[in-house]
Motif scaffolding. Structure first.
Motif, PDB file in Angstrom:
ATOM      1  N   ILE B  12      -4.993  -5.022  -9.021  1.00 32.20           N
ATOM      2  CA  ILE B  12      -5.036  -5.733  -7.738  1.00 32.20           C
ATOM      3  C   ILE B  12      -3.632  -5.855  -7.162  1.00 32.20           C
ATOM      4  O   ILE B  12      -3.401  -5.599  -5.975  1.00 32.20           O
ATOM      5  CB  ILE B  12      -5.675  -7.123  -7.904  1.00 32.20           C
ATOM      6  N   ILE B  13      -2.682  -6.211  -8.038  1.00 33.42           N
ATOM      7  CA  ILE B  13      -1.293  -6.337  -7.572  1.00 33.42           C
ATOM      8  C   ILE B  13      -0.778  -4.989  -7.067  1.00 33.42           C
ATOM      9  O   ILE B  13      -0.083  -4.901  -6.066  1.00 33.42           O
ATOM     10  CB  ILE B  13      -0.400  -6.889  -8.705  1.00 33.42           C
ATOM     11  N   LEU B  14      -1.198  -3.914  -7.742  1.00 38.09           N
ATOM     12  CA  LEU B  14      -0.814  -2.570  -7.307  1.00 38.09           C
ATOM     13  C   LEU B  14      -1.380  -2.258  -5.917  1.00 38.09           C
ATOM     14  O   LEU B  14      -0.758  -1.556  -5.121  1.00 38.09           O
ATOM     15  CB  LEU B  14      -1.328  -1.547  -8.322  1.00 38.09           C
ATOM     16  N   LEU B  16      -1.986  -4.345  -3.387  1.00 34.74           N
ATOM     17  CA  LEU B  16      -1.457  -5.117  -2.258  1.00 34.74           C
ATOM     18  C   LEU B  16      -0.390  -4.373  -1.444  1.00 34.74           C
ATOM     19  O   LEU B  16      -0.477  -4.351  -0.207  1.00 34.74           O
ATOM     20  CB  LEU B  16      -0.912  -6.469  -2.747  1.00 34.74           C
ATOM     21  N   PRO B  17       0.619  -3.736  -2.073  1.00 29.54           N
ATOM     22  CA  PRO B  17       1.642  -3.050  -1.273  1.00 29.54           C
ATOM     23  C   PRO B  17       1.074  -1.967  -0.366  1.00 29.54           C
ATOM     24  O   PRO B  17       1.613  -1.718   0.719  1.00 29.54           O
ATOM     25  CB  PRO B  17       2.571  -2.426  -2.313  1.00 29.54           C
ATOM     26  N   PHE B  18      -0.040  -1.343  -0.798  1.00 29.86           N
ATOM     27  CA  PHE B  18      -0.637  -0.313   0.047  1.00 29.86           C
ATOM     28  C   PHE B  18      -1.091  -0.901   1.378  1.00 29.86           C
ATOM     29  O   PHE B  18      -0.878  -0.319   2.444  1.00 29.86           O
ATOM     30  CB  PHE B  18      -1.811   0.341  -0.669  1.00 29.86           C
ATOM     31  N   PHE B  19      -1.735  -2.064   1.301  1.00 32.58           N
ATOM     32  CA  PHE B  19      -2.182  -2.710   2.543  1.00 32.58           C
ATOM     33  C   PHE B  19      -0.997  -3.056   3.423  1.00 32.58           C
ATOM     34  O   PHE B  19      -1.010  -2.807   4.632  1.00 32.58           O
ATOM     35  CB  PHE B  19      -2.957  -3.986   2.214  1.00 32.58           C
ATOM     36  N   LEU B  20       0.028  -3.626   2.803  1.00 34.32           N
ATOM     37  CA  LEU B  20       1.178  -4.033   3.593  1.00 34.32           C
ATOM     38  C   LEU B  20       1.848  -2.825   4.235  1.00 34.32           C
ATOM     39  O   LEU B  20       2.197  -2.839   5.415  1.00 34.32           O
ATOM     40  CB  LEU B  20       2.169  -4.819   2.724  1.00 34.32           C
TER      41      LEU B  20
END
Lengths: 177, 100, 95
Positions: B12-14, B16-20
């Motif tokens: 899940i943490i991995l 998040l940066p994709f969305f941002l």
């Protein structure tokens, strides 16, 4: 070629062709996933699945090829790997301080047969690293790329090969086309 | 169980940066086509990571199947609408931005 | 109730909020519509995270409907609004 007049003629639910059975299986699975294990939901579910299968068969008559299981098993990891790389690629370009874009248009002629295979191909192009299918005219796909330096042709050809393996087209047949 | 749960959290943490970065691309990229790239690819991978992470954390097969179904649906929908927008833009003669 | 998932969902909120900027800037209607697509995918992710975090599995179904609606909205927009406005405003023949 792909349109099959047989399906337009018969409206009965009697003809249990393999394709119809396959669709029932798929839609039943979807219904099961959506509603869970509640038995009473099938009061609505059975008619819904039957109608959906029949409609699907009529609106998108099945073509002459079938989906190969081994092809599908190889396609899934390929697709996951490629789309992950696509995501990384976009992330790199979006976040870098330097302007890393070098966009352009590329034209590609596909050998895949008309119909669902080609549409599937065109849609998966958009999830590959750096490519986006912009237009489809007959067998010619116009592809927008984020970076003209990427090996686009090789990537697309690789994808085409995997899609062809998915629908039981051998590479010899592809060459003869 | 604990290992599964924690690797789910990591996934899940991995994601998040994709969305941002998808949003950053949507804001930063110069034309409609490049923005489409950012939107479809980054967000789908981000959602994929989050779906896989949540699937690892969930104890039931039903939830996992539903999560995967949602992801599949979003994948189909976004690649189809991405192609539609790009095709209409081409037909409207919107020229792609090129490096000067 | 898991605070962790709620925090993850909160991290995704700026991703949606910043997308609003594209609505303001445009320049074409499709650019604005792409923010709706962003709302679709990000919204689905937020709903999934909240559904797990707050222990309300119903949110999964809402996420499913959300995904469907975002796709339908984009397709309807492209097929109906955008192609018509092109003919009317600029006189560009389609193709």
């Amino acid at each position: 070629m792909i349109r099959d007049h047989r399906f337009v003629k018969d409206f009965t639910f009697v003809s249990f062709s393999p394709q119809f059975f396959f669709r029932i299986l798929v839609f039943s699975t979807v219904w099961f996933v959506l509603t869970g294990s509640d038995i009473s939901s099938w009061i609505v579910g059975v008619p819904a699945v039957l109608i959906a299968s029949k409609l699907n068969l009529m609106l998108a008559p099945s073509s002459h090829y079938s989906i190969s299981l081994s092809g599908a098993l190889r396609f899934v990891p390929f697709f996951l790997n490629q789309s992950f790389r696509g995501g990384i690629d976009v992330m790199r370009r979006a976040l870098s301080a330097k302007q890393l874009l070098n966009p352009g248009l590329v034209s590609y002629v596909t050998l895949l047969p008309e119909g669902s295979a080609r549409i599937f191909f065109v849609n998966t192009i958009s999830l590959l690293p750096g490519t986006l299918s912009a237009e489809l005219h007959g067998n010619q796909v116009t592809i927008h790329t984020l970076d003209r330096g990427l090996p686009i042709w090789a990537n697309i050809q690789n994808l085409e090969y995997h899609v062809a393996a998915l629908i039981h087209i051998s590479s010899d047949k592809k060459k003869s086309l | 169980m604990e290992i599964l749960y924690n690797s789910g959290t990591l996934l899940i943490i991995l994601g998040l940066p994709f969305f941002l970065s998808g949003t950053v691309g949507l804001i930063r990229f110069p034309d409609i086509y490049t923005r489409l790239h950012a939107l479809t690819k980054a967000d789908n991978v981000g959602l994929g990571c989050i779906v896989c992470g949540l699937a690892l954390q969930s104890a039931s097969w039903a939830v996992t199947a539903k999560l995967l179904l949602i992801w599949l649906l979003v994948l189909i929908a976004s690649s189809a609408s991405c192609h539609l927008i790009a095709r209409s833009a081409m037909q409207k003669n919107i020229q792609p931005w090129t490096r000067p | 109730m898991s605070w962790m998932h709620t925090v993850f969902a909160l991290i995704l909120l700026p991703a949606i909020a910043t997308g609003m900027f594209r609505i303001l800037k445009g320049p074409t209607a499709a650019d604005r519509m792409m923010t709706a697509q962003l709302f679709g995918t990000c919204g689905v992710a937020i709903l999934l995270l909240l559904g797990t975090g707050m222990g309300t599995p119903v949110l999964l179904d809402i996420a499913l409907v959300f995904a469907l609606l975002a796709a339908l909205a984009t397709m309807t927009f492209v097929r109906r609004t955008w192609q018509y406005s092109s003919k009317r405003n600029h006189g560009n023949p389609i193709q």
